[in-house]
Design a protein around this motif. Structure first.
Motif, PDB file in Angstrom:
ATOM      1  N   ARG A  87      44.198  39.185  32.784  1.00 46.91           N
ATOM      2  CA  ARG A  87      44.693  39.587  34.049  1.00 46.91           C
ATOM      3  C   ARG A  87      43.858  40.722  34.605  1.00 46.91           C
ATOM      4  O   ARG A  87      44.311  41.847  34.671  1.00 46.91           O
ATOM      5  CB  ARG A  87      46.188  40.042  33.930  1.00 46.91           C
ATOM      6  CG  ARG A  87      47.075  38.792  33.600  1.00 46.91           C
ATOM      7  CD  ARG A  87      48.548  39.185  33.499  1.00 46.91           C
ATOM      8  NE  ARG A  87      48.885  40.046  32.645  1.00 46.91           N
ATOM      9  CZ  ARG A  87      49.112  41.582  32.627  1.00 46.91           C
ATOM     10  NH1 ARG A  87      48.871  41.805  33.752  1.00 46.91           N
ATOM     11  NH2 ARG A  87      49.350  42.081  31.429  1.00 46.91           N
ATOM     12  N   HIS A  88      42.776  40.209  35.245  1.00 45.23           N
ATOM     13  CA  HIS A  88      41.805  41.436  35.826  1.00 45.23           C
ATOM     14  C   HIS A  88      40.845  40.768  36.713  1.00 45.23           C
ATOM     15  O   HIS A  88      40.671  39.559  36.524  1.00 45.23           O
ATOM     16  CB  HIS A  88      41.088  42.029  34.584  1.00 45.23           C
ATOM     17  CG  HIS A  88      40.070  41.347  33.975  1.00 45.23           C
ATOM     18  ND1 HIS A  88      38.900  41.065  34.371  1.00 45.23           N
ATOM     19  CD2 HIS A  88      40.088  40.691  32.723  1.00 45.23           C
ATOM     20  CE1 HIS A  88      38.198  40.273  33.655  1.00 45.23           C
ATOM     21  NE2 HIS A  88      39.214  39.839  32.804  1.00 45.23           N
ATOM     22  N   PHE A  89      40.528  41.757  37.726  1.00 45.10           N
ATOM     23  CA  PHE A  89      39.785  41.322  38.879  1.00 45.10           C
ATOM     24  C   PHE A  89      38.284  41.504  38.400  1.00 45.10           C
ATOM     25  O   PHE A  89      38.037  42.493  37.467  1.00 45.10           O
ATOM     26  CB  PHE A  89      40.128  42.319  40.059  1.00 45.10           C
ATOM     27  CG  PHE A  89      41.593  42.066  40.648  1.00 45.10           C
ATOM     28  CD1 PHE A  89      42.507  42.509  40.317  1.00 45.10           C
ATOM     29  CD2 PHE A  89      41.583  40.977  41.692  1.00 45.10           C
ATOM     30  CE1 PHE A  89      43.941  42.556  40.738  1.00 45.10           C
ATOM     31  CE2 PHE A  89      43.009  40.754  42.081  1.00 45.10           C
ATOM     32  CZ  PHE A  89      43.982  41.355  41.790  1.00 45.10           C
ATOM     33  N   LYS A  90      37.352  40.514  39.071  1.00 42.74           N
ATOM     34  CA  LYS A  90      36.212  40.916  38.556  1.00 42.74           C
ATOM     35  C   LYS A  90      35.343  42.064  39.475  1.00 42.74           C
ATOM     36  O   LYS A  90      34.209  42.555  38.799  1.00 42.74           O
ATOM     37  CB  LYS A  90      35.295  39.691  39.376  1.00 42.74           C
ATOM     38  CG  LYS A  90      35.766  38.217  38.773  1.00 42.74           C
ATOM     39  CD  LYS A  90      34.995  37.150  39.045  1.00 42.74           C
ATOM     40  CE  LYS A  90      35.472  35.787  38.715  1.00 42.74           C
ATOM     41  NZ  LYS A  90      34.847  34.553  39.062  1.00 42.74           N
ATOM     42  N   THR A  91      35.945  42.532  40.591  1.00 45.07           N
ATOM     43  CA  THR A  91      35.396  43.554  41.299  1.00 45.07           C
ATOM     44  C   THR A  91      35.404  44.812  40.607  1.00 45.07           C
ATOM     45  O   THR A  91      36.458  45.196  40.130  1.00 45.07           O
ATOM     46  CB  THR A  91      36.324  43.947  42.698  1.00 45.07           C
ATOM     47  OG1 THR A  91      36.429  42.897  43.194  1.00 45.07           O
ATOM     48  CG2 THR A  91      35.609  44.887  43.271  1.00 45.07           C
ATOM     49  N   VAL A  92      34.338  45.560  40.462  1.00 39.58           N
ATOM     50  CA  VAL A  92      34.419  46.877  39.529  1.00 39.58           C
ATOM     51  C   VAL A  92      35.201  47.897  40.059  1.00 39.58           C
ATOM     52  O   VAL A  92      35.761  48.671  39.610  1.00 39.58           O
ATOM     53  CB  VAL A  92      32.933  47.289  39.296  1.00 39.58           C
ATOM     54  CG1 VAL A  92      32.721  48.626  38.701  1.00 39.58           C
ATOM     55  CG2 VAL A  92      31.998  46.196  38.587  1.00 39.58           C
ATOM     56  N   GLU A  93      35.179  47.895  41.524  1.00 38.10           N
ATOM     57  CA  GLU A  93      35.923  48.844  42.278  1.00 38.10           C
ATOM     58  C   GLU A  93      37.427  48.854  41.682  1.00 38.10           C
ATOM     59  O   GLU A  93      37.961  49.881  41.815  1.00 38.10           O
ATOM     60  CB  GLU A  93      35.678  48.727  43.766  1.00 38.10           C
ATOM     61  CG  GLU A  93      34.410  48.915  44.192  1.00 38.10           C
ATOM     62  CD  GLU A  93      34.068  50.308  44.316  1.00 38.10           C
ATOM     63  OE1 GLU A  93      34.815  51.234  44.303  1.00 38.10           O
ATOM     64  OE2 GLU A  93      32.869  50.751  44.022  1.00 38.10           O
ATOM     65  N   ASP A 108      44.962  46.267  37.589  1.00 36.16           N
ATOM     66  CA  ASP A 108      46.478  45.948  36.673  1.00 36.16           C
ATOM     67  C   ASP A 108      47.600  45.822  37.496  1.00 36.16           C
ATOM     68  O   ASP A 108      48.514  45.565  37.146  1.00 36.16           O
ATOM     69  CB  ASP A 108      46.612  47.129  35.621  1.00 36.16           C
ATOM     70  CG  ASP A 108      45.318  47.177  34.889  1.00 36.16           C
ATOM     71  OD1 ASP A 108      44.892  46.300  34.231  1.00 36.16           O
ATOM     72  OD2 ASP A 108      45.134  48.224  34.241  1.00 36.16           O
ATOM     73  N   VAL A 109      47.465  45.898  39.107  1.00 37.57           N
ATOM     74  CA  VAL A 109      48.403  45.582  39.792  1.00 37.57           C
ATOM     75  C   VAL A 109      48.550  44.013  39.685  1.00 37.57           C
ATOM     76  O   VAL A 109      47.848  43.560  40.570  1.00 37.57           O
ATOM     77  CB  VAL A 109      48.378  46.406  41.074  1.00 37.57           C
ATOM     78  CG1 VAL A 109      49.681  46.027  41.937  1.00 37.57           C
ATOM     79  CG2 VAL A 109      48.346  47.872  40.791  1.00 37.57           C
ATOM     80  N   THR A 110      49.413  43.327  39.312  1.00 34.66           N
ATOM     81  CA  THR A 110      49.702  41.958  39.283  1.00 34.66           C
ATOM     82  C   THR A 110      50.992  41.488  40.169  1.00 34.66           C
ATOM     83  O   THR A 110      51.545  42.180  40.377  1.00 34.66           O
ATOM     84  CB  THR A 110      49.795  41.422  37.844  1.00 34.66           C
ATOM     85  OG1 THR A 110      51.049  42.030  37.319  1.00 34.66           O
ATOM     86  CG2 THR A 110      48.654  41.862  37.030  1.00 34.66           C
ATOM     87  N   PRO A 111      51.020  40.184  40.576  1.00 33.31           N
ATOM     88  CA  PRO A 111      52.015  39.740  41.122  1.00 33.31           C
ATOM     89  C   PRO A 111      53.185  40.011  40.525  1.00 33.31           C
ATOM     90  O   PRO A 111      54.180  40.345  41.124  1.00 33.31           O
ATOM     91  CB  PRO A 111      51.592  38.246  41.353  1.00 33.31           C
ATOM     92  CG  PRO A 111      50.106  38.187  41.342  1.00 33.31           C
ATOM     93  CD  PRO A 111      49.712  39.193  40.393  1.00 33.31           C
ATOM     94  N   LYS A 148      38.813  48.742  39.169  1.00 31.07           N
ATOM     95  CA  LYS A 148      38.702  49.659  37.853  1.00 31.07           C
ATOM     96  C   LYS A 148      38.618  50.903  38.125  1.00 31.07           C
ATOM     97  O   LYS A 148      38.782  51.802  37.165  1.00 31.07           O
ATOM     98  CB  LYS A 148      38.044  48.815  36.692  1.00 31.07           C
ATOM     99  CG  LYS A 148      38.441  47.426  36.357  1.00 31.07           C
ATOM    100  CD  LYS A 148      37.375  46.908  35.311  1.00 31.07           C
ATOM    101  CE  LYS A 148      37.802  45.299  35.336  1.00 31.07           C
ATOM    102  NZ  LYS A 148      36.782  44.771  34.092  1.00 31.07           N
ATOM    103  N   LYS A 149      38.002  51.288  39.174  1.00 31.25           N
ATOM    104  CA  LYS A 149      37.798  52.633  39.421  1.00 31.25           C
ATOM    105  C   LYS A 149      39.085  53.379  40.391  1.00 31.25           C
ATOM    106  O   LYS A 149      39.011  54.546  40.342  1.00 31.25           O
ATOM    107  CB  LYS A 149      36.562  52.471  40.217  1.00 31.25           C
ATOM    108  CG  LYS A 149      35.189  52.422  39.475  1.00 31.25           C
ATOM    109  CD  LYS A 149      33.774  52.547  40.468  1.00 31.25           C
ATOM    110  CE  LYS A 149      32.664  52.123  39.865  1.00 31.25           C
ATOM    111  NZ  LYS A 149      31.516  52.409  40.622  1.00 31.25           N
TER     112      LYS A 149
END
Length: 355
Positions: free
Chosen positions: A53-59, A105-108, A61-62
């Motif tokens: 459960r993570h987005f591809k965008t590096v941003e 980490d903010v998921t539905p 995670k920043k």
């Protein structure tokens, strides 16, 4: 594997730096002021990585969700002055719940968790929050994420898109019947406040919102031709409001005793540049008239209801009240059933009358 390092600055402030190392994934780090927040983030982040459960965008995670809210309040809300105070309060609520989370980490599911908490919570009046209130909170959250996706490129997609909003009620339709209206107007006439009766008549005869009525200024009133111009409306567009009958007569009399030290039609007694507060006089009048479950905004419902019962179309009601669409006035449709029936009867008579 995760490690939490306690740090103490020269000034004595304590912080907790978390470092998560999982084989096959980049190292994740974050710093928190409280150990409980650090442990919670560690647990949630490890679970999110393992479950994919993570987005591809590096941003994503920043930046934390708190970063998103802070930037939105600073850069976007100033462009929405009418909604700024309310939406900041709504976003601060979400920030209190999810601020420590990285955007990745903010998921539905997380939003659903706090959506349900919001719905089950109480207002400051100790009443349960309505579905409409929850929808407004979610709308503020959704727009903040949309900006982060489209303009800031912090996310690939908005997690709010996959979260269902509560179903709003059909909307309140409380209007005064003939007997209630007569009693209220008598009570307003007998009020110690000399302007209450005039203001209630204007509200009933025009459908203006309370803020629109109280914000009226003399340069925007044309008594001769019977109309006024509202510059500050809820939908952001100017609106021409026709004046007629008793309301126009009262405004004509009111103009004869207007104060010259302010442009407001109904200025306050202490602060001339602020409108008068009619809340207590109105509540007193309602009590004297023995009218229950009625608020000032319901005067606007009265206008719409009377228009519907007198044959006005939904499009005409929407134009008078200042709605851009028919959605908000469909609640009054049943009140014009008689008019609609007459229209259908007339059509059938013209088509089949000679058969």
């Amino acid at each position: 594997m995760a490690s939490i390092e306690k740090r103490i600055t020269d000034t004595g402030e304590t912080s907790y730096r978390v470092k998560i190392r999982l084989k096959g994934y980049p190292t994740q780090t974050a710093t928190f002021k409280r150990l409980t927040d650090a442990k919670k983030w560690t647990q949630d982040t490890e679970s999110a990585i393992r479950e994919g459960r993570h987005f591809k965008t590096v941003e994503s995670k920043k930046h934390t969700f708190a970063d998103l809210v802070d930037r939105y309040i600073k850069d976007v809300l100033p462009t929405k002055p009418k909604q700024a105070v309310r939406q900041q309060m709504q976003l601060e609520w979400w920030k209190e719940k999810m601020g420590v989370y990285l955007l990745a980490d903010v998921t539905p599911a997380l939003i659903v968790q706090y959506r349900d908490e919001l719905a089950s919570g109480e207002t400051y009046r100790h009443t349960q929050r309505s579905s409409a209130t929850v929808v407004r909170y979610m709308a503020a959250l959704s727009h903040a994420f949309t900006i982060a996706v489209n303009e800031w490129q912090w996310l690939d997609d908005s997690p709010v898109r996959k979260v269902k909003k509560p179903t709003e009620s059909r909307g309140r339709v409380r209007y005064l019947d003939d007997d209630e209206r007569a009693k209220l107007l008598i009570a307003c006439k007998e009020s110690s406040n000399a302007w209450l009766y005039t203001c209630v008549i204007l509200a009933l005869s025009t459908g203006m919102r309370h803020g629109e009525l109280m914000g009226l200024k003399w340069p925007d009133v044309n008594i001769k031709d019977g109309f006024l111009i509202l510059h500050e409306t809820k939908n952001g567009e100017r609106r021409r409001v026709p004046l007629a009958g008793h309301g126009l007569e009262l405004l004509h009399e009111h103009a004869k005793v207007r104060r010259l030290d302010t442009n407001l039609l109904f200025p306050g007694t202490i602060h001339k540049d602020k409108p008068i507060d009619l809340r207590k006089p109105f509540e007193t009048a309602l009590k004297a008239a023995e009218i229950n479950d009625f608020h000032w905004h319901d005067l606007r419902h009265c206008t719409a209801s009377y228009l519907a019962m007198n044959g006005a179309s939904l499009a005409e009601i929407a134009e008078i009240l200042g709605h851009k669409t028919l959605q908000m006035v469909r609640r009054y449709a049943h009140l014009s059933d008689g008019h609609v029936s007459n229209v259908v009867a007339s059509m059938n008579e013209k088509i089949f009358g000679g058969v």
